[in-house]
Design a protein around this motif. Structure first.
Motif, PDB file in Angstrom:
ATOM      1  N   ALA A  81       0.842  -1.193   0.000  1.00  0.00           N
ATOM      2  CA  ALA A  81       0.000   0.000   0.000  1.00  0.00           C
ATOM      3  C   ALA A  81       0.877   1.242   0.000  1.00  0.00           C
ATOM      4  O   ALA A  81       2.009   1.218   0.508  1.00  0.00           O
ATOM      5  CB  ALA A  81      -0.930   0.015   1.217  1.00  0.00           C
ATOM      6  N   ARG A  82       0.352   2.307  -0.595  1.00  0.00           N
ATOM      7  CA  ARG A  82       0.966   3.624  -0.465  1.00  0.00           C
ATOM      8  C   ARG A  82       0.123   4.424   0.521  1.00  0.00           C
ATOM      9  O   ARG A  82      -1.102   4.485   0.398  1.00  0.00           O
ATOM     10  CB  ARG A  82       1.038   4.337  -1.814  1.00  0.00           C
ATOM     11  N   VAL A  83       0.812   5.040   1.485  1.00  0.00           N
ATOM     12  CA  VAL A  83       0.122   5.728   2.571  1.00  0.00           C
ATOM     13  C   VAL A  83       0.646   7.153   2.652  1.00  0.00           C
ATOM     14  O   VAL A  83       1.856   7.393   2.617  1.00  0.00           O
ATOM     15  CB  VAL A  83       0.350   5.001   3.915  1.00  0.00           C
ATOM     16  N   SER A  84      -0.275   8.114   2.761  1.00  0.00           N
ATOM     17  CA  SER A  84       0.112   9.520   2.833  1.00  0.00           C
ATOM     18  C   SER A  84       0.621   9.869   4.226  1.00  0.00           C
ATOM     19  O   SER A  84       0.555   9.061   5.165  1.00  0.00           O
ATOM     20  CB  SER A  84      -1.092  10.401   2.491  1.00  0.00           C
ATOM     21  N   ARG A 130      -3.563   8.190   5.449  1.00  0.00           N
ATOM     22  CA  ARG A 130      -4.625   7.749   4.547  1.00  0.00           C
ATOM     23  C   ARG A 130      -4.041   6.881   3.431  1.00  0.00           C
ATOM     24  O   ARG A 130      -2.964   7.139   2.911  1.00  0.00           O
ATOM     25  CB  ARG A 130      -5.346   8.952   3.953  1.00  0.00           C
ATOM     26  N   PHE A 131      -4.789   5.829   3.080  1.00  0.00           N
ATOM     27  CA  PHE A 131      -4.362   4.947   2.008  1.00  0.00           C
ATOM     28  C   PHE A 131      -4.534   5.651   0.657  1.00  0.00           C
ATOM     29  O   PHE A 131      -5.607   6.176   0.350  1.00  0.00           O
ATOM     30  CB  PHE A 131      -5.179   3.647   2.011  1.00  0.00           C
ATOM     31  N   LEU A 132      -3.457   5.655  -0.121  1.00  0.00           N
ATOM     32  CA  LEU A 132      -3.504   6.220  -1.468  1.00  0.00           C
ATOM     33  C   LEU A 132      -3.717   5.141  -2.524  1.00  0.00           C
ATOM     34  O   LEU A 132      -4.341   5.382  -3.555  1.00  0.00           O
ATOM     35  CB  LEU A 132      -2.194   6.963  -1.775  1.00  0.00           C
ATOM     36  N   GLU A 133      -3.206   3.964  -2.242  1.00  0.00           N
ATOM     37  CA  GLU A 133      -3.296   2.860  -3.195  1.00  0.00           C
ATOM     38  C   GLU A 133      -3.049   1.564  -2.432  1.00  0.00           C
ATOM     39  O   GLU A 133      -2.192   1.510  -1.548  1.00  0.00           O
ATOM     40  CB  GLU A 133      -2.249   3.036  -4.294  1.00  0.00           C
ATOM     41  N   VAL A 134      -3.787   0.530  -2.771  1.00  0.00           N
ATOM     42  CA  VAL A 134      -3.611  -0.784  -2.147  1.00  0.00           C
ATOM     43  C   VAL A 134      -3.727  -1.846  -3.230  1.00  0.00           C
ATOM     44  O   VAL A 134      -4.480  -1.683  -4.196  1.00  0.00           O
ATOM     45  CB  VAL A 134      -4.654  -1.053  -1.032  1.00  0.00           C
ATOM     46  N   ASN A 135      -2.977  -2.937  -3.074  1.00  0.00           N
ATOM     47  CA  ASN A 135      -3.111  -4.027  -4.043  1.00  0.00           C
ATOM     48  C   ASN A 135      -4.110  -5.065  -3.537  1.00  0.00           C
ATOM     49  O   ASN A 135      -4.623  -4.996  -2.416  1.00  0.00           O
ATOM     50  CB  ASN A 135      -1.753  -4.643  -4.370  1.00  0.00           C
ATOM     51  N   ASP A 136      -4.386  -6.049  -4.396  1.00  0.00           N
ATOM     52  CA  ASP A 136      -5.408  -7.052  -4.052  1.00  0.00           C
ATOM     53  C   ASP A 136      -5.019  -7.842  -2.813  1.00  0.00           C
ATOM     54  O   ASP A 136      -5.875  -8.184  -1.983  1.00  0.00           O
ATOM     55  CB  ASP A 136      -5.611  -8.012  -5.233  1.00  0.00           C
ATOM     56  N   TYR A 169       5.541   9.889   0.476  1.00  0.00           N
ATOM     57  CA  TYR A 169       4.548   8.940   0.969  1.00  0.00           C
ATOM     58  C   TYR A 169       5.285   7.714   1.489  1.00  0.00           C
ATOM     59  O   TYR A 169       6.506   7.568   1.310  1.00  0.00           O
ATOM     60  CB  TYR A 169       3.547   8.555  -0.128  1.00  0.00           C
ATOM     61  N   LEU A 170       4.561   6.842   2.138  1.00  0.00           N
ATOM     62  CA  LEU A 170       5.130   5.609   2.676  1.00  0.00           C
ATOM     63  C   LEU A 170       4.681   4.430   1.834  1.00  0.00           C
ATOM     64  O   LEU A 170       3.529   4.369   1.398  1.00  0.00           O
ATOM     65  CB  LEU A 170       4.694   5.375   4.124  1.00  0.00           C
ATOM     66  N   VAL A 171       5.615   3.524   1.592  1.00  0.00           N
ATOM     67  CA  VAL A 171       5.262   2.228   1.025  1.00  0.00           C
ATOM     68  C   VAL A 171       5.209   1.237   2.178  1.00  0.00           C
ATOM     69  O   VAL A 171       6.201   1.017   2.873  1.00  0.00           O
ATOM     70  CB  VAL A 171       6.291   1.770  -0.027  1.00  0.00           C
ATOM     71  N   VAL A 172       4.027   0.692   2.401  1.00  0.00           N
ATOM     72  CA  VAL A 172       3.805  -0.233   3.516  1.00  0.00           C
ATOM     73  C   VAL A 172       3.580  -1.627   2.944  1.00  0.00           C
ATOM     74  O   VAL A 172       2.708  -1.823   2.094  1.00  0.00           O
ATOM     75  CB  VAL A 172       2.583   0.194   4.355  1.00  0.00           C
ATOM     76  N   ILE A 173       4.402  -2.574   3.376  1.00  0.00           N
ATOM     77  CA  ILE A 173       4.302  -3.958   2.918  1.00  0.00           C
ATOM     78  C   ILE A 173       3.929  -4.818   4.123  1.00  0.00           C
ATOM     79  O   ILE A 173       4.568  -4.737   5.180  1.00  0.00           O
ATOM     80  CB  ILE A 173       5.633  -4.449   2.307  1.00  0.00           C
ATOM     81  N   ILE A 174       2.890  -5.625   3.957  1.00  0.00           N
ATOM     82  CA  ILE A 174       2.441  -6.479   5.059  1.00  0.00           C
ATOM     83  C   ILE A 174       2.380  -7.928   4.594  1.00  0.00           C
ATOM     84  O   ILE A 174       2.143  -8.211   3.421  1.00  0.00           O
ATOM     85  CB  ILE A 174       1.064  -6.049   5.614  1.00  0.00           C
ATOM     86  N   SER A 175       2.629  -8.828   5.522  1.00  0.00           N
ATOM     87  CA  SER A 175       2.460 -10.265   5.274  1.00  0.00           C
ATOM     88  C   SER A 175       1.679 -10.852   6.438  1.00  0.00           C
ATOM     89  O   SER A 175       1.828 -10.425   7.591  1.00  0.00           O
ATOM     90  CB  SER A 175       3.817 -10.964   5.132  1.00  0.00           C
ATOM     91  N   ASP A 176       0.843 -11.812   6.131  1.00  0.00           N
ATOM     92  CA  ASP A 176      -0.025 -12.431   7.131  1.00  0.00           C
ATOM     93  C   ASP A 176       0.779 -13.450   7.935  1.00  0.00           C
ATOM     94  O   ASP A 176       1.275 -14.434   7.398  1.00  0.00           O
ATOM     95  CB  ASP A 176      -1.194 -13.123   6.432  1.00  0.00           C
TER      96      ASP A 176
END
Length: 488
Positions: free
Chosen positions: A171-174, A178-184, A261-268
């Motif tokens: 996701a890109r976060v401002s 706030r989320f600017l863009e998120v992938n599936d 902006y921030l690039v946020v990467i998450i894994s479950d």
């Protein structure tokens, strides 16, 4: 609009309107001067595609020297490699009188095999009588711009492929969170649809005030340039429950007028967290098991030590002492078998009684030793205690009481109050030899009284009636432990 003639005056040799075009003529001096200083490629042709004039920039774009003679030469003779695509465009302008252009740029390969991109337009020029006298070609070499655009498009395509198809949530976060863009994958991990996320902030999905504060603090540090990146494990709220994610956040500064902006990467990591929790639970249970096992071993050894001490002290004959001690050990082992079968959760009182009294059951009839009482569950310590008590009572009955002959009977009965957890037991002997009260208390009596008082918070009363011993016992059981012991 069609251009007028490139010559200021009609060439004297020009034929009358409607006749064939004359050989190519030179452009007027004023036209030549204008073309010389034009900042773009311009070439003027007659209706046979013979050069009438060309700008210096045109020659430069075509890798020609400024003094290359072109006037009167046919375009296709100068550039025989011109593909049919361009020849058809020229013919369309000359025959139909239309204007053509390509503002984005067309690809062509020069005689050296190099690829170029050119933005162009071409329009017919007309004589004074309105006849199409030729065409004017405008060209601008845009190879670098087009190649840069293609590189940008390729980079964007690669970014989109990586962003959309990444195995992790991205996701890109401002700066406001706030989320600017998120992938599936980000949507799948957080159990939210894209529209919901784009209307929310990262703080909306993390859990707890402390966690939100930590996220805000770390985000501010990233935007301030105090740190380049950070990683953390966080709980986020999904629609169907809490999810554990590993979060990596990095600051991106696009430069120019773009805002960082921030690039946020998450894994479950929910499954891993569940395994870790289970492992911690098992480790806690193991520590409890070891402590409980140590306690039980110590208690068992203390019981064995007490039996050995009392037996040997009160029985001078070593053979008889050994037999008594062995018998008591066997009784202890019998109830251990019951507890092992129940995974040391405890044992039922009836099982303990049957196992402890089985060696003493007369072979001439089961009715001589009867067990009767409602279901009662004993904790492991209580089971061991009752087994030792039953063993002592049965041993005494076999030697001196109702089991010493063939007519005696023993009844072990109990009642139980589940509300108060009070247990009342009665050991009743009848039909044996006449009973005489002992002149001193033996080890068995002390064992019964001491065991009931210590483990079961109870007491025992011995009534030596002539027709047989009656032992009344009471105990208070601990809370239910079935299935609750870590040894299970």
């Amino acid at each position: 609009m069609s251009a007028r003639s490139p010559t200021e005056t009609q060439n004297a040799s020009q034929t009358a309107p409607g006749t064939a075009s004359p050989p190519a003529a030179s452009a007027s001096p004023s036209v030549t001067t204008a073309l010389k200083h034009a900042p773009m490629g311009i070439a003027i042709f007659d209706d046979q595609m013979r050069y009438l004039a060309a700008s210096r920039q045109y020659l430069t774009d075509q890798n020609m020297s400024p003094d290359t003679p072109l006037l009167g030469r046919r375009h296709y003779d100068v550039f025989p490699e011109i593909p049919q695509f361009w020849r058809d465009k020229h013919a369309q302008v000359l025959t139909q009188g239309v204007e053509l252009r390509e503002d984005e740029g067309d690809r062509y390969v020069d005689r050296n095999g190099e690829v170029h991109w050119v933005r162009w337009s071409m329009a017919p020029w007309r004589t004074d009588d309105g006849r199409i006298g030729g065409l004017v070609l405008y060209t601008e070499m845009v190879t670098k711009a087009v190649e840069a655009k293609h590189r940008l498009e390729a980079a964007e395509a690669r970014y989109r492929a990586v962003f959309d198809q990444a195995a992790m949530g991205v996701a890109r976060v401002s700066s406001s969170g706030r989320f600017l863009e998120v992938n599936d994958r980000f949507c799948a991990i957080t159990r939210r649809d894209r529209e919901t996320l784009l209307a929310a902030t990262f703080m909306d999905i993390v859990r707890g005030e402390d966690t939100v504060a930590a996220v805000v603090t770390q985000g501010q540090a990233l935007f301030a340039g105090e740190i380049d990146t950070y990683s953390v494990e966080r709980r986020v709220e999904g629609r169907d429950g809490t999810i554990w994610v590993h979060v990596t956040a990095s600051r991106v500064d696009p430069g120019g007028e773009g805002r960082p902006y921030l690039v946020v990467i998450i894994s479950d990591i929910t499954a891993r967290k569940q395994v870790e929790a289970e492992q911690q639970h098992y480790q806690d249970q193991l520590r409890l098991l070891i402590n409980e096992l140590n306690h039980r071993v110590k208690n068992t050894l203390a019981t064995v030590q007490s039996m050995a001490s009392q037996t040997l002290k009160n029985e001078p004959d070593p053979i008889v002492a050994f037999e008594k001690f062995e018998s008591r050990l066997m009784g202890l082992s019998q109830v251990h078998d019951v507890l092992t079968r129940e995974s040391w959760h405890g044992a039922s009182l009836s099982d303990v009684a049957e196992r402890a009294l089985a060696p003493f059951s007369p072979p001439d009839g089961a009715d001589r030793l009867r067990i009767d009482g409602p279901p009662v569950w004993l904790a492991p310590g209580g089971a061991l205690t009752m087994a030792l008590i039953f063993h002592e009572l049965a041993t005494n009955a076999l030697k001196y009481g109702a089991l010493a002959n063939t007519k005696g009977r023993v009844v072990l009965a109990w009642t139980y109050d589940a509300a108060t957890r009070d247990l009342a037991l009665t050991w009743t002997e009848t039909g044996g030899p006449p009973v005489v009260a002992p002149t001193r208390r033996g080890f068995g009596s002390r064992l019964i009284e001491r065991s009931l008082r210590g483990e079961l918070k109870g007491a025992a009363t011995m009534d030596y009636r002539p027709e047989g011993l009656v032992c009344a016992m009471r105990a208070t059981l601990s809370d239910p432990v079935e299935g609750g012991s870590p040894l299970g």
